[in-house]
Write a protein that holds these residues in place. Structure first.
Motif, mmCIF file in Angstrom:
data_model
loop_
_atom_site.group_PDB
_atom_site.id
_atom_site.type_symbol
_atom_site.label_atom_id
_atom_site.label_comp_id
_atom_site.label_asym_id
_atom_site.label_seq_id
_atom_site.Cartn_x
_atom_site.Cartn_y
_atom_site.Cartn_z
ATOM 1 N N SER A 31 0.819 -1.275 -0.128
ATOM 2 C CA SER A 31 -0.061 0.162 -0.078
ATOM 3 C C SER A 31 0.973 1.459 0.098
ATOM 4 C CB SER A 31 -0.876 0.118 1.338
ATOM 5 O OG SER A 31 -1.521 1.061 1.311
ATOM 6 N N LEU A 32 0.522 2.280 -0.796
ATOM 7 C CA LEU A 32 1.104 3.598 -0.687
ATOM 8 C C LEU A 32 0.109 4.684 -0.091
ATOM 9 C CD1 LEU A 32 2.868 1.936 -2.727
ATOM 10 C CD2 LEU A 32 3.479 4.089 -3.919
ATOM 11 N N VAL A 33 -0.836 4.046 0.355
ATOM 12 C CA VAL A 33 -1.991 5.160 0.961
ATOM 13 C C VAL A 33 -1.388 5.774 2.443
ATOM 14 C CG1 VAL A 33 -3.988 5.348 2.111
ATOM 15 C CG2 VAL A 33 -3.798 3.626 -0.054
ATOM 16 N N ILE A 34 -1.228 6.931 2.250
ATOM 17 C CA ILE A 34 -1.093 7.699 3.733
ATOM 18 C C ILE A 34 -2.457 8.257 3.871
ATOM 19 C CG2 ILE A 34 -0.046 9.878 4.457
ATOM 20 C CD1 ILE A 34 1.737 8.627 1.541
ATOM 21 N N LEU A 35 -3.035 7.828 5.298
ATOM 22 C CA LEU A 35 -4.633 8.099 5.695
ATOM 23 C C LEU A 35 -4.229 9.655 5.907
ATOM 24 C CD1 LEU A 35 -7.305 7.467 6.070
ATOM 25 C CD2 LEU A 35 -6.603 6.832 8.345
ATOM 26 N N ALA A 36 -5.185 10.525 5.521
ATOM 27 C CA ALA A 36 -5.266 11.657 6.021
ATOM 28 C C ALA A 36 -6.368 11.604 7.056
ATOM 29 C CB ALA A 36 -5.896 12.898 4.996
ATOM 30 N N ALA A 37 -6.128 11.578 8.364
ATOM 31 C CA ALA A 37 -7.314 11.214 9.436
ATOM 32 C C ALA A 37 -7.759 12.508 9.931
ATOM 33 C CB ALA A 37 -6.627 10.443 10.283
ATOM 34 N N ASP A 38 -8.605 13.074 9.111
ATOM 35 C CA ASP A 38 -9.174 14.362 9.465
ATOM 36 C C ASP A 38 -10.466 14.338 10.342
ATOM 37 O OD1 ASP A 38 -6.902 15.360 8.194
ATOM 38 O OD2 ASP A 38 -7.813 15.863 6.268
ATOM 39 N N LEU A 39 -10.511 13.623 11.255
ATOM 40 C CA LEU A 39 -11.740 13.497 11.834
ATOM 41 C C LEU A 39 -11.455 14.651 13.362
ATOM 42 C CD1 LEU A 39 -12.520 9.826 11.844
ATOM 43 C CD2 LEU A 39 -13.415 11.707 10.269
ATOM 44 N N ASN A 40 -12.669 14.830 13.865
ATOM 45 C CA ASN A 40 -12.508 15.777 15.002
ATOM 46 C C ASN A 40 -12.623 14.888 16.491
ATOM 47 O OD1 ASN A 40 -14.960 15.547 14.774
ATOM 48 N ND2 ASN A 40 -15.374 17.907 14.529
ATOM 49 N N THR A 41 -13.013 13.882 16.433
ATOM 50 C CA THR A 41 -13.032 13.318 17.879
ATOM 51 C C THR A 41 -12.060 12.064 18.048
ATOM 52 O OG1 THR A 41 -14.547 11.717 17.279
ATOM 53 C CG2 THR A 41 -15.348 13.671 17.988
ATOM 54 N N MET A 42 -11.590 11.803 19.278
ATOM 55 C CA MET A 42 -10.556 10.705 19.549
ATOM 56 C C MET A 42 -11.161 9.483 19.120
ATOM 57 S SD MET A 42 -7.652 11.925 20.258
ATOM 58 C CE MET A 42 -6.924 10.309 20.126
ATOM 59 N N ALA A 43 -12.400 9.330 19.432
ATOM 60 C CA ALA A 43 -13.319 7.961 19.184
ATOM 61 C C ALA A 43 -13.096 7.617 17.783
ATOM 62 C CB ALA A 43 -14.561 7.996 19.697
ATOM 63 N N GLY A 44 -13.551 8.766 16.855
ATOM 64 C CA GLY A 44 -13.604 8.698 15.470
ATOM 65 C C GLY A 44 -12.274 8.238 14.828
ATOM 66 N N LEU A 45 -11.166 8.919 15.492
ATOM 67 C CA LEU A 45 -9.826 8.671 15.034
ATOM 68 C C LEU A 45 -9.439 7.085 15.258
ATOM 69 C CD1 LEU A 45 -7.971 11.888 15.908
ATOM 70 C CD2 LEU A 45 -8.288 10.871 13.463
ATOM 71 N N ASN A 46 -9.664 6.798 16.520
ATOM 72 C CA ASN A 46 -9.319 5.466 17.001
ATOM 73 C C ASN A 46 -10.380 4.246 16.327
ATOM 74 O OD1 ASN A 46 -7.420 5.569 19.372
ATOM 75 N ND2 ASN A 46 -8.752 6.623 20.138
ATOM 76 N N GLY A 47 -11.483 4.604 15.908
ATOM 77 C CA GLY A 47 -12.125 3.695 14.968
ATOM 78 C C GLY A 47 -11.710 3.414 13.620
ATOM 79 N N LEU A 48 -11.136 4.655 13.218
ATOM 80 C CA LEU A 48 -10.806 4.633 11.760
ATOM 81 C C LEU A 48 -9.400 3.821 11.696
ATOM 82 C CD1 LEU A 48 -11.259 5.943 9.070
ATOM 83 C CD2 LEU A 48 -9.876 7.789 9.751
ATOM 84 N N ILE A 49 -8.629 4.245 12.831
ATOM 85 C CA ILE A 49 -7.466 3.456 12.628
ATOM 86 C C ILE A 49 -7.438 1.893 12.774
ATOM 87 C CG2 ILE A 49 -6.215 3.394 14.868
ATOM 88 C CD1 ILE A 49 -4.537 5.018 11.800
ATOM 89 N N ASP A 50 -8.544 1.529 13.782
ATOM 90 C CA ASP A 50 -8.745 0.259 13.837
ATOM 91 C C ASP A 50 -9.087 -0.516 12.679
ATOM 92 O OD1 ASP A 50 -8.018 0.139 16.606
ATOM 93 O OD2 ASP A 50 -10.140 0.640 17.300
ATOM 94 N N SER A 51 -9.895 0.199 11.880
ATOM 95 C CA SER A 51 -10.518 -0.317 10.553
ATOM 96 C C SER A 51 -9.378 -0.464 9.435
ATOM 97 C CB SER A 51 -11.773 0.549 10.236
ATOM 98 O OG SER A 51 -12.803 0.417 11.064
ATOM 99 N N VAL A 52 -8.721 0.769 9.240
ATOM 100 C CA VAL A 52 -7.802 0.845 8.168
ATOM 101 C C VAL A 52 -6.544 0.536 8.243
ATOM 102 C CG1 VAL A 52 -9.714 2.345 7.171
ATOM 103 C CG2 VAL A 52 -7.579 3.207 8.073
ATOM 104 N N GLY A 53 -6.107 0.367 9.686
ATOM 105 C CA GLY A 53 -4.628 0.297 9.769
ATOM 106 C C GLY A 53 -3.770 -0.606 8.929
ATOM 107 N N PRO A 54 -4.224 -1.846 8.639
ATOM 108 C CA PRO A 54 -3.531 -2.866 7.998
ATOM 109 C C PRO A 54 -3.496 -2.586 6.679
ATOM 110 C CG PRO A 54 -5.479 -3.954 9.101
ATOM 111 C CD PRO A 54 -5.541 -2.374 9.227
#
Ligand code: 5BU
Length: 268
Positions: A31-54
């Motif tokens: 993967s050459l994807v750099i995720l721009a994690a532009d969410l504004n809550t910690m819960a949102g960010l944690n959920g996003l990284i849990d889903s797409v981290g791999p």
């Protein structure tokens, strides 16, 4: 595939300490994807990284977007990113004189202690890179600066004659420079930047989305495959992933497109 095969001349020529680390992670994750994690809550960010981290190769943050930011919450989030083998890239776009930029790496957010990579404008002159590297050095760390050589947004002034050339000249021989930001929305402009940069530095590109065209408030989007063929080494994708109905599937799709494009490029 071995990193040296798929990255070609870039593997040997890139001179920032983190460049190979990124190239290796990209190979491990395909993967050459750099995720721009532009969410504004910690819960949102944690959920996003849990889903797409791999499926992503690096994490891009805007630490000052977050409404419920705390030191402890951020530390846990960064640990999660590290567990996913991600370099953490704070897109702070520093622009002040060297000593102040060094100081701004500390402060409440203490960017120097968790970010591996930061962005900087070169508008104040080339010494900003040394200021930021001194910031990392103050806490016994090393990092890399991405200098903005182009931007993705409509009407930006980095396109004025000579600016991009000056940026490349300022950064190309500095080992503190991880690479350059190029415009992912215009493959033809990106190809020109790649010509100027050669193989010594990586180029990462925002303004990338499978839905090519104009975004909101002046953002512009180009196709991920075209960006990589034009010389991008990392596609920065935000809303294309985090606003999609299934973030995991969408991240996987961007990852496959980006990796396939790199493999095709290595065969050219
Ligand atoms: P998007 O949702 O994929 O449009 O998000 C793009 C991200 O990249 C966002 O975090 C911007 O701050 C960042 N960005 C950009 O869009 N264009 C630029 O020229 C630079 C950064 Br530099």
């Amino acid at each position: 595939m071995e990193p040296a095969d798929v990255w070609g001349a870039r593997w040997d020529a890139c001179d920032n300490a983190l460049s190979r680390r990124y190239m290796e992670v990209a190979c491990r994750k395909q993967s050459l994807v750099i995720l721009a994690a532009d969410l504004n809550t910690m819960a949102g960010l944690n959920g996003l990284i849990d889903s797409v981290g791999p499926h992503i190769a690096a994490l891009k943050t805007h630490v000052d977007l977050i409404d419920d930011w705390t030191t402890d919450g951020w530390r846990d989030f960064c640990e999660k990113a590290i567990a996913h083998d991600l370099l953490i890239f704070e897109d702070r776009k520093f622009a002040d004189i060297g000593p102040i930029s060094r100081g701004q790496m500390a402060g409440v957010y203490d960017i120097r202690s968790w970010a591996n990579i930061v962005t900087a404008h070169g508008i104040s002159g080339p010494d900003i890179v040394d200021g930021l590297c001194a910031g990392w050095n103050d806490v016994g760390r090393e990092g890399g600066v991405l200098l903005l050589a182009q931007m993705s947004s409509r009407g930006n002034l980095l396109g004025l004659p000579g600016y991009t050339d000056e940026m490349v000249k300022a950064g190309i021989s500095n080992q503190g420079v991880f690479g350059f930001i190029g415009n992912g929305s215009r493959a033809e402009e990106l190809a020109v930047l790649r010509e100027k940069v050669g193989n010594q530095k990586l180029i990462w590109t925002p303004g990338v989305n499978l839905a090519v065209g104009d975004g909101v408030m002046g953002q512009r989007y180009g196709n991920p495959r075209n960006a990589i063929h034009a010389g991008s080494d990392g596609i920065i994708v935000g809303s294309g992933i985090y606003k999609s109905a299934n973030v995991k599937d969408t991240a996987t799709e961007y990852a496959e497109i980006s990796w396939n494009a790199l493999v095709e490029r290595s065969d050219e």
